[in-house]
Write a protein that holds these residues in place. Structure first.
Motif, short mmCIF file in Angstrom:
data_model
loop_
_atom_site.label_atom_id
_atom_site.label_comp_id
_atom_site.label_asym_id
_atom_site.label_seq_id
_atom_site.Cartn_x
_atom_site.Cartn_y
_atom_site.Cartn_z
N ALA A 255 0.80 -1.22 0.00
CA ALA A 255 0.00 0.00 0.00
C ALA A 255 0.83 1.26 0.00
O ALA A 255 0.46 2.26 -0.62
CB ALA A 255 -0.95 -0.01 1.20
N ALA A 256 1.96 1.26 0.70
CA ALA A 256 2.79 2.47 0.73
C ALA A 256 3.32 2.79 -0.66
O ALA A 256 3.35 3.96 -1.07
CB ALA A 256 3.94 2.30 1.72
N GLY B 56 -8.09 5.50 7.70
CA GLY B 56 -6.93 4.93 8.36
C GLY B 56 -5.69 5.75 8.11
O GLY B 56 -5.57 6.45 7.10
N LEU B 57 -4.76 5.67 9.05
CA LEU B 57 -3.44 6.28 8.92
C LEU B 57 -2.43 5.21 9.32
O LEU B 57 -2.50 4.67 10.43
CB LEU B 57 -3.32 7.50 9.83
CG LEU B 57 -1.95 8.16 9.99
CD1 LEU B 57 -1.45 8.67 8.65
CD2 LEU B 57 -2.01 9.28 11.01
N ILE B 58 -1.53 4.86 8.40
CA ILE B 58 -0.53 3.82 8.65
C ILE B 58 0.84 4.39 8.36
O ILE B 58 1.03 5.06 7.34
CB ILE B 58 -0.77 2.57 7.76
CG1 ILE B 58 -2.20 2.05 7.91
CG2 ILE B 58 0.23 1.48 8.09
CD1 ILE B 58 -3.12 2.44 6.78
N PRO C 51 4.12 7.94 6.82
CA PRO C 51 2.67 7.77 6.91
C PRO C 51 1.95 7.91 5.58
O PRO C 51 2.35 8.69 4.72
CB PRO C 51 2.24 8.88 7.88
CG PRO C 51 3.32 9.90 7.79
CD PRO C 51 4.58 9.16 7.49
N TYR C 52 0.90 7.11 5.44
CA TYR C 52 -0.01 7.27 4.31
C TYR C 52 -1.43 7.06 4.80
O TYR C 52 -1.66 6.53 5.90
CB TYR C 52 0.34 6.32 3.16
CG TYR C 52 0.22 4.85 3.49
CD1 TYR C 52 -0.97 4.16 3.26
CD2 TYR C 52 1.29 4.14 4.01
CE1 TYR C 52 -1.08 2.81 3.56
CE2 TYR C 52 1.20 2.80 4.30
CZ TYR C 52 0.01 2.13 4.08
OH TYR C 52 -0.11 0.79 4.37
N VAL D 239 -5.70 4.41 -1.21
CA VAL D 239 -4.64 4.94 -0.36
C VAL D 239 -4.03 6.17 -1.00
O VAL D 239 -4.10 6.36 -2.22
CB VAL D 239 -3.55 3.87 -0.09
CG1 VAL D 239 -4.09 2.76 0.77
CG2 VAL D 239 -2.98 3.33 -1.40
N ALA D 240 -3.41 7.00 -0.18
CA ALA D 240 -2.80 8.24 -0.67
C ALA D 240 -1.78 8.72 0.34
O ALA D 240 -1.80 8.33 1.51
CB ALA D 240 -3.86 9.31 -0.89
#
Length: 717
Positions: free
Chosen positions: A278-279, A593-595, A602-603, A621-622
């Motif tokens: 995802a990142a 969400g924040l990961i 972070p994304y 995701v962004a």
């Protein structure tokens, strides 16, 4: 895409030499380990370097010979008549240390290493030793475990293996961490022509990011293709993608290793459904990087982007010689989300004059009827389609074959249209195993790229349009949150409880329910009295992150009797600490969400929420910061998006409130994201009255500190 303005901007930056020039654009090269024995890397590397017309000085190094393949041979580097820019170490692993030290003493600025840099023994650190020595000396290395590189504009091949044909220069740059992908794409199909192709290998001192940066400074580069396992220098990788975005040079990446192994270790739903990739996905989306999944698709994209003009406005206009294959293309294009040009009445009239009875002037167009004077009619029809104001690209779908007069007529028509038009024109075959190698090369070199395979061709066309439409994020300049420092101080101390998580959201402008913490029945009843029934009751026991799993959430408690019974049951099972909260309105459940990724930071994630978050895995995701347009794009990309418009009597929701909540999460990411490992806002209930965060989970355990290496500026200089 590479336009005159973008090329001028890049040329203005190329006056100082790039630090990789001695590696990829050397004036002189010495090949250590050269051999006269045929069919060996030591012999092939000399023949490859000589064949394509490289004008720099070449030297062979081997004490056994005076000459190798017509190149003067010397016993060692010290015996050379000049200092060379680049030393190629065609040596076995056990001789690499000595060879690298010799190159450093000689004063070379660059080295290529083909060997794996592994020695027998489980704890061997040859690669680490080579890396440390090279960094200390400031020398750049291609490899180890590299297939080398090619620079066709210089006529230069540095490799232990070579293509059967001379490599003609073109506009595609390939940077691959797979040696097999290098030899497959660089050495086979002559339609695909490179400004450079690089097998980066173990990237001891030069990473993919460095190669991208170099390629962007070369005026020949029109597109960059990556075969990527990992970004060894995350900060430099991000910077290189930002540079490509700024210069409007498309980057197409085949990212491998896209597993969801991290889901097993994630503390939040957001971390679980995002997965390991995802990142990268968020980073690619931010900078308009285009993605593919196979080598065939990567080659198709590189071929299209490196040969055609920039896409116009509108959609695809296509011409076919088969009604059935036209339907196949239309079905697949629709599946891939590729719009067809909505051609005008004038265009339809132009088409109708060149169609046999029974054929309709449509787009996509079936042009084949009786075959009478077909070349004239095909050219006129393709010309009309490409001229239409809503046509972005004209594509002929045709199964061309060597020796076919029909192929000759169709392709000649396409070439003439391409030369006249300011828009891109391409040819796509619907079957990739055609006997067409000769004619496909001829047509491609005449300016109409021939892409094999319906799906590969349409995928490249979709990316061409996506690149046209990409616009950099333009975040609003927002003042720092007045409570930023207060929250930073709190987050350093550890994870937040739910009440604190909701307070954090409220301080950043996201609506939350009124709520109170309680640890006794009396306080629980008093909290409900202050809020007003009905209320929700949740366990506040420490360590329970997903409260619904142990039946730690009870909703819609209507009076004191129901609340009393619910509290007594929950306290007996999970402990006395609870949260009493206002009931949220009904609406569509979204998850935010924040990961924090250990490489890229972070994304953000936006997903279908509630109990469906891990079932549907419907997410986007962004990378922060975002603008309103990008927040809206994230919302629109969800499969549940139609529910937000209201269905079956439900009122439309306040989508703008959802976008504002996403922007608030973007602010949290920018100001606090380095202290948050994972954060869930699930569900965020979106209704006609706004967006309402019902639950918040904030996890603050820290990733291990970054080890010194490619992320350090000093290590890159």
């Amino acid at each position: 895409m590479n336009t005159p303005d973008s090329m001028t901007a890049r040329l203005s930056q190329t006056a100082p030499a790039h630090r990789l020039d001695p590696l990829l654009k050397p004036r002189s090269i010495a090949f250590v380990g050269a051999s006269t024995r045929p069919n060996t890397p030591g012999n092939s590397m000399i023949r490859a370097a000589r064949r394509d017309g490289f004008s720099g000085a070449l030297y062979a190094i081997n004490q056994k010979y005076d000459e190798v393949e017509g190149v003067a041979c010397f016993p060692d580097l010290a015996a050379l008549p000049q200092r060379v820019d680049h030393v190629v170490l065609g040596l076995a692993n056990e001789h690499l240390e000595a060879g690298l030290n010799d190159a450093i003493r000689h004063g070379a600025a660059a080295v290529t290493i083909f060997a794996s840099c592994n020695l027998p023994g489980a704890h061997d650190t040859l690669a680490d030793r080579l890396q440390a020595v090279a960094r200390e000396a400031g020398i750049v290395i291609c490899g180890g475990n590299s297939m080398g590189f090619v620079n066709p504009p210089l006529g230069l091949v540095v490799s232990g293996y070579m293509a059967r044909h001379r490599l003609a220069p073109g506009g595609a740059t390939l940077i691959t961490q797979s040696g097999s992908a290098f030899s497959a794409l660089a050495y086979n199909d002559q339609r695909l022509k490179f400004s450079a192709a690089i097998s980066s290998g173990r990237e001891l001192t030069v990473t993919t990011a460095d190669y991208i940066d170099w390629a962007l400074d070369q005026p020949e580069t029109r597109v960059i293709g990556l075969f990527l396992e990992t970004a060894r220098d995350p900060e430099a990788f991000k910077a290189s993608l930002a540079k490509a975005e700024r210069l409007r040079i498309p980057v197409v990446v085949l990212k491998v290793g896209r597993t969801e192994m991290s889901a097993a270790f994630a503390a939040s739903h957001s971390g679980a459904i995002a997965g390991d990739n995802a990142a990268y996905e968020a980073l690619f989306a931010k900078h308009g990087v285009l993605t593919v999944e196979t080598l065939d698709s990567l080659a198709a994209n590189l071929l299209l982007f490196s040969t055609v003009k920039p896409a116009g406005q509108g959609g695809l206009a296509s011409i076919h010689d088969s009604g059935g294959e036209r339907e196949m293309v239309a079905d697949l294009a629709t599946k891939l989300g590729i719009p067809f040009a909505r051609i005008s009445k004038d265009t339809q009239d132009r088409l109708a004059r060149h169609l046999d009875d029974g054929l309709k002037p449509d787009n996509p167009l079936d042009v084949w009827g009786t075959g009478r004077d077909f070349e004239t009619h095909v050219e006129a029809c393709l010309d009309a389609l490409v001229d239409d104001p809503d046509t972005a690209i004209g594509v002929m779908f045709e199964d061309i074959r060597n020796g076919s007069y029909i192929t000759e007529g169709f392709t000649a028509a396409a070439i003439r249209v391409a030369k006249r038009s300011a828009k891109p024109v391409a040819l796509v075959t619907n079957y990739s195993a055609l006997d067409h190698r000769d004619v496909a090369l001829k047509v491609t070199e005449a300016g109409v790229p021939v892409i094999d395979g319906t799906e590969e061709g349409l995928g490249a066309i979709r990316n061409l349009l996506a690149f046209r439409d990409h616009a950099p994020v333009a975040p609003l300049l927002r003042p720092a949150n007045p409570k930023r420092d207060q929250w930073r101080s709190r987050l350093v101390k550890g994870a937040l409880n739910e009440s604190e998580g909701l307070a954090l959201l409220a301080d950043y402008g996201i609506r939350v329910p009124r709520h109170y913490r309680a640890e006794t029945l009396e306080d629980t009843l008093a909290a409900a009295g202050a809020i007003g029934f009905p209320v929700a009751l949740k366990t506040a026991a420490p360590g329970i992150q997903h409260k619904s799993d142990p039946q730690g959430v009870l909703l819609g408690l209507r009076n004191q009797d129901e609340l009393r019974a619910a509290y007594q049951d929950m306290a007996s099972r999970l402990g006395p600490a609870v949260l009493v909260a206002e009931m949220a309105p009904k609406g569509v459940e979204i998850a935010l969400g924040l990961i924090r990724d250990p490489q890229f930071g972070p994304y953000l994630m936006v997903a279908s929420g509630g109990i469906w978050i891990e079932v549907l895995k419907d997410r986007a995701v962004a990378v922060a910061p975002l603008d309103h347009r990008w927040a809206q794009h994230l919302i629109d990309s969800l499969r549940i998006r139609p529910l937000l418009d209201g269905k079956r009597g439900a009122a439309p929701t306040d989508i703008d409130a959802l976008a504002r909540a996403i922007l608030s999460l973007s602010d949290i990411s920018g100001e606090l994201g380095d202290l948050i490992a994972e954060m869930d806002v699930n569900p965020l209930i979106v209704s006609a009255s706004g967006a309402f965060a019902v639950d918040a989970l904030v996890v603050t355990q820290r990733f291990p500190p970054k080890l010194p290496g490619f992320g350090d500026k000093e290590a890159r200089n």
